[in-house]
Design an enzyme around this catalytic site. Structure first.
Site, short mmCIF file in Angstrom:
data_model
loop_
_atom_site.label_atom_id
_atom_site.label_comp_id
_atom_site.label_asym_id
_atom_site.label_seq_id
_atom_site.Cartn_x
_atom_site.Cartn_y
_atom_site.Cartn_z
CB THR A 249 -7.58 0.33 -1.81
OG1 THR A 249 -6.77 0.76 -2.89
CG2 THR A 249 -6.80 -0.60 -0.91
NE ARG B 202 1.71 4.10 -6.93
CZ ARG B 202 0.69 3.82 -6.12
NH1 ARG B 202 0.04 2.69 -6.25
NH2 ARG B 202 0.34 4.68 -5.19
CG ASP C 136 -0.51 2.49 0.81
OD1 ASP C 136 -0.94 2.51 -0.38
OD2 ASP C 136 -1.25 2.61 1.79
CB THR D 135 -7.71 2.99 1.35
OG1 THR D 135 -8.02 3.46 0.03
CG2 THR D 135 -8.68 3.62 2.34
N GLY D 136 -5.50 5.14 0.24
CA GLY D 136 -5.25 6.56 -0.06
C GLY D 136 -4.06 6.70 -0.98
N GLY E 89 -0.83 6.28 -1.91
CA GLY E 89 0.13 5.36 -1.34
C GLY E 89 1.51 5.93 -1.09
N1 ASP Z 1 -3.30 3.02 -1.44
C1 ASP Z 1 -3.47 2.53 -2.78
C2 ASP Z 1 -2.19 2.74 -3.54
O1 ASP Z 1 -1.59 3.78 -3.40
C3 ASP Z 1 -4.59 3.17 -3.52
C4 ASP Z 1 -5.87 3.34 -2.79
O2 ASP Z 1 -5.96 3.08 -1.60
O3 ASP Z 1 -6.83 3.71 -3.43
O4 ASP Z 1 -1.85 1.90 -4.33
#
Ligand code: ASP
Length: 337
Positions: A201, A229, A232, A252-253, A255
């Site tokens: 992301t 789906r 975040d 990022t992470g 979500g």
């Molecule tokens: N935060 C993003 C999500 O959950 C994914 C990511 O940051 O890699 O959609």
């Protein structure tokens, strides 16, 4: 006679502008990374920070800087945003993005778009050209077309590397492999990238010379996501938030955890109401609360008075920062500054 000199500590000068960027957090380890791949990511981060710095340096707004940098990332197949986004379990690219203006608390966001080349610009159009804050799916794409934003065939977003990640994820989960999307190129060789968790992301926070902060985030979400789906990134207060009263954050992470902790707004609330420094607030939410809940990932953030922070609990996060009069910093691994 004894001369008493009172020496006041000089206040730290507020930088005229500042920017911080992430290109995703995840299991990014030195040992798995080829020199070529690492160089490609560092070059992309350097280009991004240069693009954003140039906008801010010439007096452009933080909103313009955020949008300009994210548009570049959305065209770069290295990142999980726009072209190069991860696939849903059904073999589609469904894109999420948000942008927020700290001066006005105006925000725009989109989820599950499949035809708009630059979801961040669509998020901005939602904010500036509609009465709404959030739009989803086909309706959001139709709005994009109606305001003249570039539409592409869904196969524009296809990359072989992400398709291979999907096939592996579905195989591991025991789910059926969908047909290759219509219009996708014939299968071809590609360079795999060691990012097990498929993050990537992109997000940007910026402070402009007028003292206004802004934040934006763009993503394809998580590989093999199902049933519409939404993560975040497009949820204001979870993956994206900006207020001149406190700070600007892009996350990022995983979500689902960032949504439950309203990570971005929580960091800003700790700054605003508890008087924490930005770094302390970011670490409290990421290192303590997110970790305790079992989530992983990170954030970049900055304040209107020029503090810049990042915090992540994964082995790595592609990240960069720059400020007026300071050399840019570009980092990937945990042991880097
Ligand atoms: N935060 C993003 C999500 O959950 C994914 C990511 O940051 O890699 O959609």
């Amino acid at each position: 006679m004894l001369a008493l000199s009172v020496c006041a500590t000089p206040a730290l000068a507020k930088p005229q502008w500042a920017i911080a960027i992430h290109g995703g957090a995840g299991v990014i380890e030195r040992t798995d990374m080829s020199p070529e791949t690492e160089a490609a990511y560092r070059a992309a981060m350097a280009r991004a920070v240069a693009t954003g710095s140039a906008v801010l340096e010439r007096g452009g707004s933080s909103m313009d800087a955020v949008e300009a940098v994210i548009r570049e990332f959305e065209d770069d197949p290295l990142f999980n945003a726009g072209r190069g986004a991860v696939f849903t379990a059904e073999g589609r690219n469904e894109l999420d993005a948000a942008i927020m203006d700290g001066a006005t608390l105006k925000a725009g966001s989109v989820a599950g778009v499949t035809r708009t080349r630059h979801p961040v610009s669509l998020a901005r159009a939602v904010m500036e050209k509609s009465r709404h804050v959030m739009m989803i799916g086909a309706g959001a794409d139709a709005f994009a077309a109606s305001v003249g934003l570039e539409q592409v065939e869904p196969s524009w977003f296809f990359t072989e590397r992400r398709w291979a990640q999907l096939v592996k994820a579905l195989t591991d989960m025991g789910l059926p492999i969908p047909p290759r999307p219509t219009g996708a190129p014939a299968p071809h060789a590609f360079t795999p990238i060691p990012d097990d968790r498929k993050f990537g992301t992109v997000g940007v926070v910026a402070l402009d010379t007028a003292g206004n902060v802004a934040a934006g985030t763009s993503t394809g979400g998580m590989t093999a996501k199902r049933w519409g789906r939404v993560g975040d990134a497009p949820i204001i207060g979870a993956g994206t938030y900006a207020s001149n009263q406190s700070c600007a954050v892009s996350a990022t992470g995983s979500g689902e955890y960032f949504i439950r902790l309203t990570v971005a707004r929580e960091i800003c609330a700790l700054v605003q109401y508890k008087g924490l420094t930005l770094q302390a607030a970011a670490d409290e939410v990421i290192q303590t609360r997110l970790t305790a809940l079992g989530g992983d990932g990170g954030i970049v953030a900055l304040t209107p008075d020029g503090q810049i922070a990042w915090s992540f609990n994964s082995p790595g996060m592609y990240r960069a920062r720059a400020a007026a009069g300071e050399a840019p910093v570009i980092s990937i691994y945990k042991d880097e500054p």
